[in-house]
Design a protein around this motif. Structure first.
Motif, short mmCIF file in Angstrom:
data_model
loop_
_atom_site.label_atom_id
_atom_site.label_comp_id
_atom_site.label_asym_id
_atom_site.label_seq_id
_atom_site.Cartn_x
_atom_site.Cartn_y
_atom_site.Cartn_z
N HIS A 134 38.16 20.76 33.27
CA HIS A 134 37.01 20.63 32.39
C HIS A 134 37.40 20.60 30.92
CE1 HIS A 134 34.35 21.05 35.78
NE2 HIS A 134 34.95 22.18 36.12
N SER A 135 38.57 21.13 30.61
CA SER A 135 39.01 21.13 29.22
C SER A 135 40.53 21.08 29.19
CB SER A 135 38.51 22.40 28.50
OG SER A 135 39.05 23.54 29.12
N GLN A 147 34.06 37.65 34.47
CA GLN A 147 35.09 37.23 33.54
C GLN A 147 35.28 35.71 33.50
OE1 GLN A 147 36.82 39.38 31.39
NE2 GLN A 147 35.12 40.62 32.12
N GLY A 148 34.61 34.99 34.40
CA GLY A 148 34.73 33.54 34.46
C GLY A 148 35.90 33.06 35.29
N LEU A 149 36.46 33.94 36.10
CA LEU A 149 37.61 33.57 36.93
C LEU A 149 37.18 32.99 38.27
CD1 LEU A 149 39.79 36.74 36.22
CD2 LEU A 149 39.80 34.53 35.02
N LEU A 150 35.99 33.29 38.69
CA LEU A 150 35.40 32.73 39.90
C LEU A 150 34.02 32.20 39.57
CD1 LEU A 150 36.02 35.46 42.66
CD2 LEU A 150 37.09 33.21 42.52
N PRO A 174 46.34 39.60 31.28
CA PRO A 174 44.94 39.97 31.06
C PRO A 174 43.97 38.91 31.59
CG PRO A 174 46.22 40.17 29.02
CD PRO A 174 47.09 39.46 30.03
N SER A 175 42.85 39.37 32.10
CA SER A 175 41.86 38.44 32.64
C SER A 175 41.35 37.48 31.56
CB SER A 175 40.70 39.20 33.28
OG SER A 175 40.05 40.03 32.34
N ALA A 176 41.33 37.92 30.30
CA ALA A 176 40.87 37.03 29.22
C ALA A 176 41.79 35.82 29.09
CB ALA A 176 40.81 37.80 27.91
N LYS A 177 43.09 36.03 29.27
CA LYS A 177 44.03 34.90 29.20
C LYS A 177 43.83 33.98 30.38
CE LYS A 177 47.50 36.82 26.22
NZ LYS A 177 48.90 37.05 25.95
N MET A 178 43.58 34.57 31.56
CA MET A 178 43.32 33.73 32.72
C MET A 178 42.06 32.90 32.52
SD MET A 178 44.19 36.03 36.06
CE MET A 178 44.28 37.72 35.49
N PRO A 217 39.81 27.06 33.41
CA PRO A 217 39.03 25.82 33.36
C PRO A 217 39.90 24.57 33.26
CG PRO A 217 38.07 27.44 31.90
CD PRO A 217 39.40 27.98 32.37
N CYS A 218 41.09 24.70 32.69
CA CYS A 218 42.01 23.57 32.58
C CYS A 218 42.71 23.31 33.91
CB CYS A 218 43.06 23.84 31.52
SG CYS A 218 42.40 24.32 29.92
#
Length: 118
Positions: A73-74, A23-26, A58-62, A67-68
């Motif tokens: 990074h953004s 999911q891009g969380l780690l 939701p993991s999508a919101k995390m 990244p911020c």
């Protein structure tokens, strides 16, 4: 550290840790043998993910905000900030509901204790 140690230290299953990574969380490095290698800071990050998941975020919101927050990074968009505010309000509502439920239970316990002669 390897995935098994991170799992032991956080209580998250190895499957959950792989899901968080997907999911891009780690983010992980890899050893020469291809094994996942996690940083010490990932222990706290996993704890944060677990708390937020427990609160219904939701993991999508995390994945949008991490990244911020972790690495800069953004920059968060206006929409992401609005989503986070909405999540905060939803959680505040849950807290209010839990406090009200606790109050009701306290009353019920007090009445039960009186009835039982305690």
């Amino acid at each position: 550290m390897r995935i098994g140690e991170l799992s032991r230290r956080t209580g998250a299953s190895e499957r959950a840790l792989r899901y968080y990574e997907k999911q891009g969380l780690l983010t992980t490095g890899r050893t020469a043998g291809g094994h996942r290698e996690y940083a010490e800071s990932d222990v706290d990050k996993v704890a944060l993910v677990q708390r937020l998941i427990g609160a219904g975020v939701p993991s999508a919101k995390m994945a949008e905000i991490f990244p911020c927050v972790f690495g800069g990074h953004s920059k968060p968009t206006v929409e992401v900030i609005a989503d986070l505010r909405q999540e905060r309000e939803r959680i505040n509502g849950m807290i209010d509901d839990l406090v009200a439920s606790r109050s009701i239970l306290e009353g019920m316990i007090a009445e039960a204790e009186v009835a039982a002669g305690s």
